[in-house]
Write an enzyme that holds these catalytic residues in place. Structure first.
Site, mmCIF file in Angstrom:
data_model
loop_
_atom_site.group_PDB
_atom_site.id
_atom_site.type_symbol
_atom_site.label_atom_id
_atom_site.label_comp_id
_atom_site.label_asym_id
_atom_site.label_seq_id
_atom_site.Cartn_x
_atom_site.Cartn_y
_atom_site.Cartn_z
ATOM 1 N N SER A 86 48.763 72.896 -0.939
ATOM 2 C CA SER A 86 48.379 73.232 -2.310
ATOM 3 C C SER A 86 47.636 74.554 -2.417
ATOM 4 C CB SER A 86 47.492 72.131 -2.907
ATOM 5 O OG SER A 86 48.224 70.957 -3.022
ATOM 6 N N THR A 139 43.721 73.210 -5.273
ATOM 7 C CA THR A 139 44.295 73.776 -6.497
ATOM 8 C C THR A 139 43.236 74.355 -7.434
ATOM 9 O OG1 THR A 139 46.155 72.273 -6.303
ATOM 10 C CG2 THR A 139 45.869 73.345 -8.432
ATOM 11 N N HIS A 423 54.138 67.028 2.666
ATOM 12 C CA HIS A 423 54.899 67.814 1.675
ATOM 13 C C HIS A 423 56.297 68.133 2.187
ATOM 14 C CE1 HIS A 423 50.732 69.531 0.310
ATOM 15 N NE2 HIS A 423 50.876 68.236 0.067
HETATM 16 ZN ZN LIG Z 1 49.378 67.196 -0.836
#
Ligand SMILES: [Zn+2]
Ligand SMILES: *[C@@H]1O[C@H](CO)[C@@H](O)[C@H](O)[C@H]1NC(C)=O
Ligand SMILES: *[C@@H]1O[C@H](CO)[C@@H](O)[C@H](O)[C@H]1NC(C)=O
Ligand SMILES: *[C@@H]1O[C@H](CO)[C@@H](O)[C@H](O)[C@H]1NC(C)=O
Ligand SMILES: *[C@@H]1O[C@H](CO)[C@@H](O)[C@H](O)[C@H]1NC(C)=O
Ligand SMILES: *[C@@H]1O[C@H](CO)[C@@H](O)[C@H](O)[C@H]1NC(C)=O
Ligand SMILES: *[C@@H]1O[C@H](CO)[C@@H](O)[C@H](O)[C@H]1NC(C)=O
Ligand SMILES: *[C@@H]1O[C@H](CO)[C@@H](O)[C@H](O)[C@H]1NC(C)=O
Ligand SMILES: *[C@@H]1O[C@H](CO)[C@@H](O)[C@H](O)[C@H]1NC(C)=O
Ligand SMILES: *[C@@H]1O[C@H](CO)[C@@H](O)[C@H](O)[C@H]1NC(C)=O
Length: 493
Positions: A86, A139, A423
């Site tokens: 992220s 993020t 991911h």
């Molecule tokens: Zn993640």
């Protein structure tokens, strides 16, 4: 539950209304709402949509609110890895520059990069971050912090709170979780390495700091910025777990943030810039928990609906929504079988995260009964489970083993499959609505989205980069690891 099937009916046929040009004419004020659905891939949207369709018996052409505003797709790779995390993923939205995995607001040579949120704040915009993760998570922090590694949580928190003079204060409002890096290590619940308490310093600098839902509900549109509302020590609960927690939902935090930022910019020629993140769509992917995943996605849809309505009433506002990456490698259909039955997740009442915490905290003697009589029938909502399913969960002796066993207990019946607890590198969808977003379309690089925001806001990042160049980005010594597969990416390596 804070949402109901009935509410979805209102979404059917919702359309992306064009901005009211007569309102916009002559008004140079601009608002920017960046929405990030962390770890949300195409299969996740399809799964959530199918669950709602099957639950409500909606027709095949039924659209979720985001389906109606889809404009394109984004590639997600970072500077040093095809599979991003992220931090560099979202940094593309805040700086338009790819960097190495785990980096926060810096380039591959550890040089801090000015972000469009910092530039916007210097230009007079009010700024906000509303998330379901801890506020110093990757993020949100790439919009207002600079660190060699996302794990440097103490340093990142001080930067987010505006306590590092080289950077200054760039965030006017923050809602989410993550109090534990704001309180010194002599206070219960702290996760700081040192005993520094950020709250008293923030208060001295004019922040209003709130910590619970009672205080949140008491906030008014006219409440003075800067405001921090960190409602949990770490992440906010999954929406499936709201019944066990008294916290504001993502929708409630978003509504309140928009009210406050609108009021705060009422007399200003500048508007506001806010980043709103459905952070835990990703976390549910990491635990392969489709039941929690679906409900996080629906919470995100409802948040998009709030923003979409806001844009209808405030056409000087643009919204872009995308994901930093996919998570879990979710796929619909498995084992050469042709069907999809997401209703399997309807009776799930607790996240696998809480269920696994409970299981692993129980002593071995108590676990058998807990699995057979509580976890499987009540939390996972699976009646008449075979002894084999119960035994697989009972055998789990680590969090990841527990996640995999609980996930398998339902995903076989739903006929879905997860390929990873991490991911993946597939493209993700891009959604947009509002003021001047016609340029956001097609298959984009993640950096295109950040560059679009910077241009839209009419800000310049270079002077910010120059002014923050002496910022310390190391909470402790760190060298980024060499990656095994580096494909050089022009301008980043
Ligand atoms: Zn993640
Ligand atoms: C646009 O705004 C004007 C002025 O507020 C209003 O009279 C008009 O009805 C609005 N049009 C639409 C389509 O909303
Ligand atoms: C708490 O912080 C102080 C420094 O502020 C440090 O000396 C001490 O080791 C820390 N304690 C723990 C348990 O981390
Ligand atoms: C909320 O926080 C305030 C301030 O810390 C405190 O006085 C109050 O008791 C808290 N309320 C609840 C319900 O926890
Ligand atoms: C906006 O201007 C009005 C009238 O001058 C004033 O009462 C109000 O406090 C101002 N609001 C803000 C957020 O500055
Ligand atoms: C959910 O539970 C109810 C009550 O036991 C049951 O009638 C229903 O069939 C279950 N739904 C699914 C999809 O399993
Ligand atoms: C195990 O946990 C159960 C339920 O909490 C408790 O009744 C029992 O005494 C515990 N047994 C041991 C050996 O600790
Ligand atoms: C679980 O792991 C612990 C520590 O790693 C070990 O002592 C224990 O025997 C394991 N239990 C099972 C059921 O495998
Ligand atoms: C819309 O975007 C175009 C191209 O980026 C730009 O030239 C124009 O000034 C923008 N208009 C507004 C109202 O922001
Ligand atoms: C990383 O790669 C560079 C270039 O190949 C090499 O010089 C360096 O020693 C490597 N560092 C580590 C920690 O392996």
């Amino acid at each position: 539950m804070k949402f109901s099937i009935v509410a979805f009916l209102a979404f059917a046929g919702a359309s992306a209304a064009a901005p009211n040009a007569s309102v916009y004419a002559g008004n140079t004020k601009k608002n920017m709402i960046m929405m990030v659905s962390d770890g949300f891939g195409f299969a996740s949207e399809t799964l959530a949509r199918a669950w709602v369709q099957q639950s409500g018996k909606y027709p095949p052409n039924w659209m979720s609110v985001i389906d109606t505003i889809m404009v394109g797709s984004s590639r997600t790779r970072s500077a040093d890895n095809f599979i991003t995390d992220s931090a560099p993923g979202a940094q593309c939205f805040s700086t338009g520059t790819k960097t190495y995995n785990n980096a926060i607001g810096i380039d591959t040579k550890y040089k801090p990069l000015g972000t469009n949120m910092e530039a916007a704040h210097r230009a007079g915009y009010k700024t906000g971050l509303v998330v379901k993760s801890h506020i110093a998570d990757a993020t949100p922090s790439v919009f207002a912090a600079h660190a060699a590694n996302r794990a440097m949580q103490d340093l990142i928190s001080e930067q987010m709170a505006g306590l590092v003079p080289e950077i200054g204060q760039n965030v006017d409002l923050m809602f989410g979780g993550g109090r534990c890096t704001f309180i010194g290590n002599s206070t219960k619940g702290s996760c700081r390495k040192d005993n520094k308490d950020l709250y008293p310093i923030m208060s001295k600098n004019g922040w209003t700091n709130i910590v619970n839902n009672t205080e949140f509900k008491a906030l008014k549109a006219t409440s003075k910025l800067p405001i921090s509302g960190l409602f949990t020590l770490s992440n906010m609960p999954y929406s499936i777990d709201y019944p066990y927690n008294d916290v504001p939902s993502l929708q409630e935090m978003t509504t309140k943030a928009l009210d406050i930022l609108t009021e705060a910019t009422k007399n200003s020629t500048q508007g506001f810039y806010i980043m709103i993140e459905g952070s835990r769509i990703d976390h549910a992917g990491h635990s392969n928990d489709a039941g929690a995943h679906i409900r996080e996605i629906i919470e995100y849809w409802e948040t998009i609906k709030i923003v979409s309505d806001y844009i209808d009433a405030h056409p000087e506002t643009a919204m872009v929504s995308t994901s930093d990456h996919e998570c879990g490698g979710l796929t619909l259909g498995r084992d050469n079988k042709y069907y999809l039955y997401p209703l399997v997740y309807t009776n799930q009442t607790k996240s696998q995260e809480l269920a696994c915490d409970e299981l692993l905290a129980a002593n071995i003697t108590a676990r058998g009964d807990l699995v057979t009589n509580v976890i499987v029938p009540k939390y996972l909502g699976k009646k008449n489970a075979s002894p084999k399913v119960n035994a697989a969960i009972l055998a789990a002796n680590s969090t990841s083993e527990c996640y995999l066993a609980m996930s398998a207990a339902l995903s076989v019946d739903a006929n879905i499959y997860w390929t990873s607890l991490g991911h993946t590198g597939v493209d993700v969808a891009v959604y947009a609505k509002g003021n001047n977003v016609t340029g956001v379309k097609g298959n984009m690089e993640n950096t295109d989205i950040g560059n679009w925001i910077t241009n839209y806001l009419g800000v310049d990042l270079a002077p910010v980069t120059e002014s923050i160049k002496n910022t310390n980005v190391f909470q402790y010594p760190f060298t980024r690891p060499n990656t095994t597969f580096v494909f050089t990416y022009p301008g980043t390596e």
